[in-house]
Design a protein around this motif. Structure first.
Motif, PDB file in Angstrom:
ATOM      1  N   GLY A   1      -7.470  -6.698  -0.507  1.00  6.92           N
ATOM      2  CA  GLY A   1      -7.839  -7.663  -1.387  1.00  6.92           C
ATOM      3  C   GLY A   1      -8.270  -7.489  -2.612  1.00  6.92           C
ATOM      4  N   GLY A   2      -9.082  -6.193  -2.818  1.00  7.82           N
ATOM      5  CA  GLY A   2      -9.329  -5.923  -4.356  1.00  7.82           C
ATOM      6  C   GLY A   2      -8.169  -5.432  -5.166  1.00  7.82           C
ATOM      7  N   LEU A   3      -7.297  -4.835  -4.485  1.00  7.34           N
ATOM      8  CA  LEU A   3      -5.990  -4.285  -5.171  1.00  7.34           C
ATOM      9  C   LEU A   3      -5.260  -5.687  -5.684  1.00  7.34           C
ATOM     10  CD1 LEU A   3      -4.588  -1.258  -3.170  1.00  7.34           C
ATOM     11  CD2 LEU A   3      -5.718  -1.231  -5.411  1.00  7.34           C
ATOM     12  N   ALA A   4      -5.074  -6.474  -4.920  1.00  5.74           N
ATOM     13  CA  ALA A   4      -4.298  -7.729  -5.059  1.00  5.74           C
ATOM     14  C   ALA A   4      -4.982  -8.564  -6.404  1.00  5.74           C
ATOM     15  CB  ALA A   4      -4.072  -8.710  -3.980  1.00  5.74           C
ATOM     16  N   ARG A   5      -6.299  -8.638  -6.191  1.00  5.18           N
ATOM     17  CA  ARG A   5      -7.055  -9.264  -7.442  1.00  5.18           C
ATOM     18  C   ARG A   5      -6.887  -8.297  -8.725  1.00  5.18           C
ATOM     19  NH1 ARG A   5     -10.403 -10.528  -3.399  1.00  5.18           N
ATOM     20  NH2 ARG A   5     -11.661  -8.442  -3.672  1.00  5.18           N
ATOM     21  N   LEU A   6      -7.045  -7.019  -8.450  1.00  5.29           N
ATOM     22  CA  LEU A   6      -6.805  -5.933  -9.669  1.00  5.29           C
ATOM     23  C   LEU A   6      -5.471  -6.041 -10.371  1.00  5.29           C
ATOM     24  CD1 LEU A   6      -8.334  -3.944 -11.453  1.00  5.29           C
ATOM     25  CD2 LEU A   6      -7.496  -2.115  -9.834  1.00  5.29           C
ATOM     26  N   LEU A   7      -4.501  -5.945  -9.486  1.00  2.00           N
ATOM     27  CA  LEU A   7      -3.000  -6.198  -9.930  1.00  2.00           C
ATOM     28  C   LEU A   7      -2.552  -7.483 -10.189  1.00  2.00           C
ATOM     29  CD1 LEU A   7      -1.635  -3.429  -7.795  1.00  2.00           C
ATOM     30  CD2 LEU A   7      -2.382  -3.092 -10.042  1.00  2.00           C
ATOM     31  N   ASP A   8      -3.285  -8.658  -9.993  1.00  2.00           N
ATOM     32  CA  ASP A   8      -3.010 -10.031 -10.193  1.00  2.00           C
ATOM     33  C   ASP A   8      -1.501 -10.021  -9.219  1.00  2.00           C
ATOM     34  OD1 ASP A   8      -3.025 -12.487 -10.891  1.00  2.00           O
ATOM     35  OD2 ASP A   8      -2.006 -12.153 -12.608  1.00  2.00           O
ATOM     36  N   ALA A   9      -1.721  -9.534  -8.105  1.00  2.00           N
ATOM     37  CA  ALA A   9      -0.814  -9.796  -7.229  1.00  2.00           C
ATOM     38  C   ALA A   9      -0.942 -10.467  -5.966  1.00  2.00           C
ATOM     39  CB  ALA A   9      -0.147  -8.319  -6.709  1.00  2.00           C
ATOM     40  N   SER A  10      -1.883 -11.611  -6.157  1.00  2.00           N
ATOM     41  CA  SER A  10      -2.198 -12.566  -5.005  1.00  2.00           C
ATOM     42  C   SER A  10      -0.957 -13.223  -4.603  1.00  2.00           C
ATOM     43  CB  SER A  10      -3.568 -13.196  -5.242  1.00  2.00           C
ATOM     44  OG  SER A  10      -4.533 -12.297  -5.494  1.00  2.00           O
ATOM     45  N   SER A  11      -0.718 -13.348  -3.337  1.00  2.00           N
ATOM     46  CA  SER A  11       0.456 -14.422  -3.050  1.00  2.00           C
ATOM     47  C   SER A  11       0.052 -14.968  -1.542  1.00  2.00           C
ATOM     48  CB  SER A  11       1.598 -13.770  -3.001  1.00  2.00           C
ATOM     49  OG  SER A  11       1.625 -12.634  -1.921  1.00  2.00           O
ATOM     50  N   ARG A  12       0.881 -16.196  -1.385  1.00  2.00           N
ATOM     51  CA  ARG A  12       0.600 -16.879  -0.003  1.00  2.00           C
ATOM     52  C   ARG A  12       1.119 -15.915   1.064  1.00  2.00           C
ATOM     53  NH1 ARG A  12      -2.921 -20.372   1.954  1.00  2.00           N
ATOM     54  NH2 ARG A  12      -2.108 -21.541   3.824  1.00  2.00           N
ATOM     55  N   ILE A  13       2.071 -15.130   0.937  1.00  2.00           N
ATOM     56  CA  ILE A  13       2.658 -14.385   2.086  1.00  2.00           C
ATOM     57  C   ILE A  13       1.607 -13.305   2.400  1.00  2.00           C
ATOM     58  CG2 ILE A  13       3.884 -13.070   0.562  1.00  2.00           C
ATOM     59  CD1 ILE A  13       5.972 -12.682   3.020  1.00  2.00           C
ATOM     60  N   GLY A  14       0.885 -12.827   1.194  1.00  2.00           N
ATOM     61  CA  GLY A  14       0.193 -11.808   1.393  1.00  2.00           C
ATOM     62  C   GLY A  14      -1.275 -12.086   2.133  1.00  2.00           C
ATOM     63  N   ALA A  15      -1.664 -13.360   1.968  1.00  2.00           N
ATOM     64  CA  ALA A  15      -2.792 -13.659   2.682  1.00  2.00           C
ATOM     65  C   ALA A  15      -2.616 -14.088   4.005  1.00  2.00           C
ATOM     66  CB  ALA A  15      -3.386 -15.126   2.010  1.00  2.00           C
ATOM     67  N   GLU A  16      -1.363 -14.617   4.470  1.00  2.00           N
ATOM     68  CA  GLU A  16      -1.074 -14.974   5.837  1.00  2.00           C
ATOM     69  C   GLU A  16      -0.863 -13.482   6.615  1.00  2.00           C
ATOM     70  OE1 GLU A  16      -1.085 -17.509   7.268  1.00  2.00           O
ATOM     71  OE2 GLU A  16      -1.356 -18.786   5.324  1.00  2.00           O
ATOM     72  N   LEU A  17      -0.270 -12.422   5.695  1.00  2.00           N
ATOM     73  CA  LEU A  17      -0.072 -11.149   6.275  1.00  2.00           C
ATOM     74  C   LEU A  17      -1.203 -10.522   6.585  1.00  2.00           C
ATOM     75  CD1 LEU A  17       1.932  -8.913   7.146  1.00  2.00           C
ATOM     76  CD2 LEU A  17       1.917  -8.167   4.779  1.00  2.00           C
ATOM     77  N   ASP A  18      -2.206 -10.883   5.793  1.00  2.00           N
ATOM     78  CA  ASP A  18      -3.694  -9.989   5.948  1.00  2.00           C
ATOM     79  C   ASP A  18      -4.329 -10.755   7.119  1.00  2.00           C
ATOM     80  OD1 ASP A  18      -5.894  -8.596   4.619  1.00  2.00           O
ATOM     81  OD2 ASP A  18      -6.826 -10.551   5.068  1.00  2.00           O
ATOM     82  N   SER A  19      -4.311 -11.814   7.357  1.00  2.00           N
ATOM     83  CA  SER A  19      -4.995 -12.647   8.578  1.00  2.00           C
ATOM     84  C   SER A  19      -4.194 -12.182   9.933  1.00  2.00           C
ATOM     85  CB  SER A  19      -4.846 -14.156   8.537  1.00  2.00           C
ATOM     86  OG  SER A  19      -5.498 -14.494   7.476  1.00  2.00           O
ATOM     87  N   LEU A  20      -2.794 -12.078   9.892  1.00  2.00           N
ATOM     88  CA  LEU A  20      -2.279 -11.530  11.104  1.00  2.00           C
ATOM     89  C   LEU A  20      -2.440  -9.906  11.555  1.00  2.00           C
ATOM     90  CD1 LEU A  20       1.179 -13.169  10.542  1.00  2.00           C
ATOM     91  CD2 LEU A  20      -0.470 -13.986  11.989  1.00  2.00           C
ATOM     92  N   ALA A  21      -2.648  -9.291  10.190  1.00  2.00           N
ATOM     93  CA  ALA A  21      -2.982  -7.747  10.513  1.00  2.00           C
ATOM     94  C   ALA A  21      -4.351  -7.848  11.078  1.00  2.00           C
ATOM     95  CB  ALA A  21      -2.793  -7.086   9.194  1.00  2.00           C
ATOM     96  N   ASP A  22      -5.224  -8.633  10.615  1.00  2.00           N
ATOM     97  CA  ASP A  22      -6.529  -8.378  11.049  1.00  2.00           C
ATOM     98  C   ASP A  22      -6.595  -8.953  12.353  1.00  2.00           C
ATOM     99  OD1 ASP A  22      -7.487  -7.716   8.690  1.00  2.00           O
ATOM    100  OD2 ASP A  22      -8.296  -9.654   7.868  1.00  2.00           O
ATOM    101  N   LEU A  23      -5.803  -9.967  12.965  1.00  2.00           N
ATOM    102  CA  LEU A  23      -6.155 -10.215  14.264  1.00  2.00           C
ATOM    103  C   LEU A  23      -5.431  -9.156  15.313  1.00  2.00           C
ATOM    104  CD1 LEU A  23      -6.204 -12.318  16.339  1.00  2.00           C
ATOM    105  CD2 LEU A  23      -3.937 -13.138  16.093  1.00  2.00           C
ATOM    106  N   VAL A  24      -4.396  -8.316  14.797  1.00  2.00           N
ATOM    107  CA  VAL A  24      -3.969  -7.292  15.572  1.00  2.00           C
ATOM    108  C   VAL A  24      -4.974  -6.090  15.742  1.00  2.00           C
ATOM    109  CG1 VAL A  24      -2.212  -5.507  15.924  1.00  2.00           C
ATOM    110  CG2 VAL A  24      -1.647  -7.887  15.277  1.00  2.00           C
ATOM    111  N   SER A  25      -5.493  -5.811  14.255  1.00  2.00           N
ATOM    112  CA  SER A  25      -6.181  -4.549  14.269  1.00  2.00           C
ATOM    113  C   SER A  25      -7.846  -4.691  14.689  1.00  2.00           C
ATOM    114  CB  SER A  25      -6.319  -4.003  12.644  1.00  2.00           C
ATOM    115  OG  SER A  25      -4.941  -3.859  12.137  1.00  2.00           O
ATOM    116  N   PHE A  26      -8.145  -5.816  14.536  1.00  2.00           N
ATOM    117  CA  PHE A  26      -9.734  -6.089  14.820  1.00  2.00           C
ATOM    118  C   PHE A  26      -9.844  -7.024  15.896  1.00  2.00           C
ATOM    119  CE2 PHE A  26      -9.432  -5.521  10.124  1.00  2.00           C
ATOM    120  CZ  PHE A  26      -9.736  -4.167  10.222  1.00  2.00           C
ATOM    121  N   GLY A  27      -8.605  -7.657  16.437  1.00  2.00           N
ATOM    122  CA  GLY A  27      -9.059  -8.530  17.473  1.00  2.00           C
ATOM    123  C   GLY A  27      -8.362  -8.002  19.036  1.00  2.00           C
TER     124      GLY A  27
END
Length: 321
Positions: free
Chosen positions: A46-72
């Protein structure tokens, strides 16, 4: 460079799946290390996305799916393989933990676009966040790796603890958001010393250090809930920087001890009120006189208007203001 945040998110997903792989081989120490690596990647993307101005909708969805697998999914399977393998009750615990993680992430995604929340709400999460929940659920496993067998590794206790952590994820308990924490200039040097101490503890006694960090996070929850309720009751502190809120809290405590009531927002007292009345009198003398007479209980009569007889207001049931 714009693909770097998504690449870190993919590393988060790979680390979570690797934790399950290490657990199947009986290397639970490496499984815990993989989950911690996934938490580090989740903190960086998340910090890299804000720093590089690379935030995107697909990045947000990919982050949620990765968190579900890694932490759930991954912590649920690691705990199941360690303590509940080939037991139906253990599989129920694993399913409940993974489902609660999915519900927690779904609620987090819906609250991102919520504009009805007060301004101070961005400083808190609703429920325990995903990385903290995964770290907290593994406390019995950390103690087992450090001390060996004991009451902390009993199957009923491990199951109850996993369900308790799952309940914290879907609860309404406010938890602190580290994204909004600002470190003052004078605290940078002590913070760096603290980071060095934490690294030394993790390198010397890693599992005991992670246990202490998880227990410390849980002990912080009552203070976070108190802080949330205090901000909800004091709107005057919403737009005040965090380090200046102590002055607002001290002023509120002093006012309560002296038995003072907070001033009305629309009332201007002292010389400021006299200046405001003088300005209105110059700009609109008739309106100012009308307002003053109305405040004193007298009606302003225009030309040709007879004064009202005394006692007429009482006969009509009117009270003098």
């Amino acid at each position: 460079m714009r693909l770097l945040p998504n690449a870190v998110t993919v590393l988060n997903l790979c680390a979570g799946l690797s934790a399950v792989y290490f657990a199947l081989q009986g290397r639970f120490d490496l499984a815990i290390g993989a989950v911690l690596a996934a938490a580090l990647c989740d903190a960086l993307d998340g910090g890299l996305a804000r720093l590089l101005d690379a935030s995107s909708r697909i990045g947000a969805e990919l982050d949620s799916l990765a968190d579900l697998v890694s932490f759930g999914v991954a912590p649920a399977l690691v705990i199941y393989i360690w303590a509940f393998e080939d037991t139906r009750a253990g599989w129920i615990v694993a399913l409940v933990f993974a489902v609660c993680m999915a519900l927690r992430l779904a609620r987090f995604n819906t609250l991102i676009d919520d504009d009805s929340a007060p301004p101070f709400a961005r400083e808190f999460f609703v429920g325990v966040p995903a990385p903290a929940a995964a770290m907290t659920a593994g406390i019995p496993l950390y103690l087992w790796l450090h001390f060996g067998e004991g009451w902390w590794s009993a199957d009923p206790l491990v199951g109850v603890w996993a369900l308790f952590t799952a309940g914290l994820m879907v609860s309404r308990v406010p938890t602190v958001s580290l994204k909004t924490v600002r470190v003052p200039q004078r605290a940078i040097a002590p913070l760096l010393v603290g980071v060095a101490v934490i690294v030394a503890v993790l390198l010397t006694v890693p599992f005991l250090g992670v246990t202490i960090a998880a227990v410390g996070y849980l002990l912080l929850l009552p203070y976070t809930a108190y802080r949330y309720r205090w901000l909800a009751r004091h709107p005057e502190a919403w737009d005040v920087p965090g380090r200046q809120r102590r002055a607002v809290a001290r002023a509120a405590r002093s006012a309560r001890r002296l038995g003072l009531r907070p001033p009305l927002r629309r009332r201007v007292a002292g010389r400021a009120g006299a200046m405001a009345r003088g300005v209105r009198r110059r700009l609109d003398p008739e309106g100012a006189a009308r307002r003053e007479n109305a405040a004193n209980g007298r009606a302003v009569r225009g030309p040709g208007v007879a004064p009202a007889p005394r006692g007429s207001g009482r006969r009509l049931g009117l009270r003098r203001r």
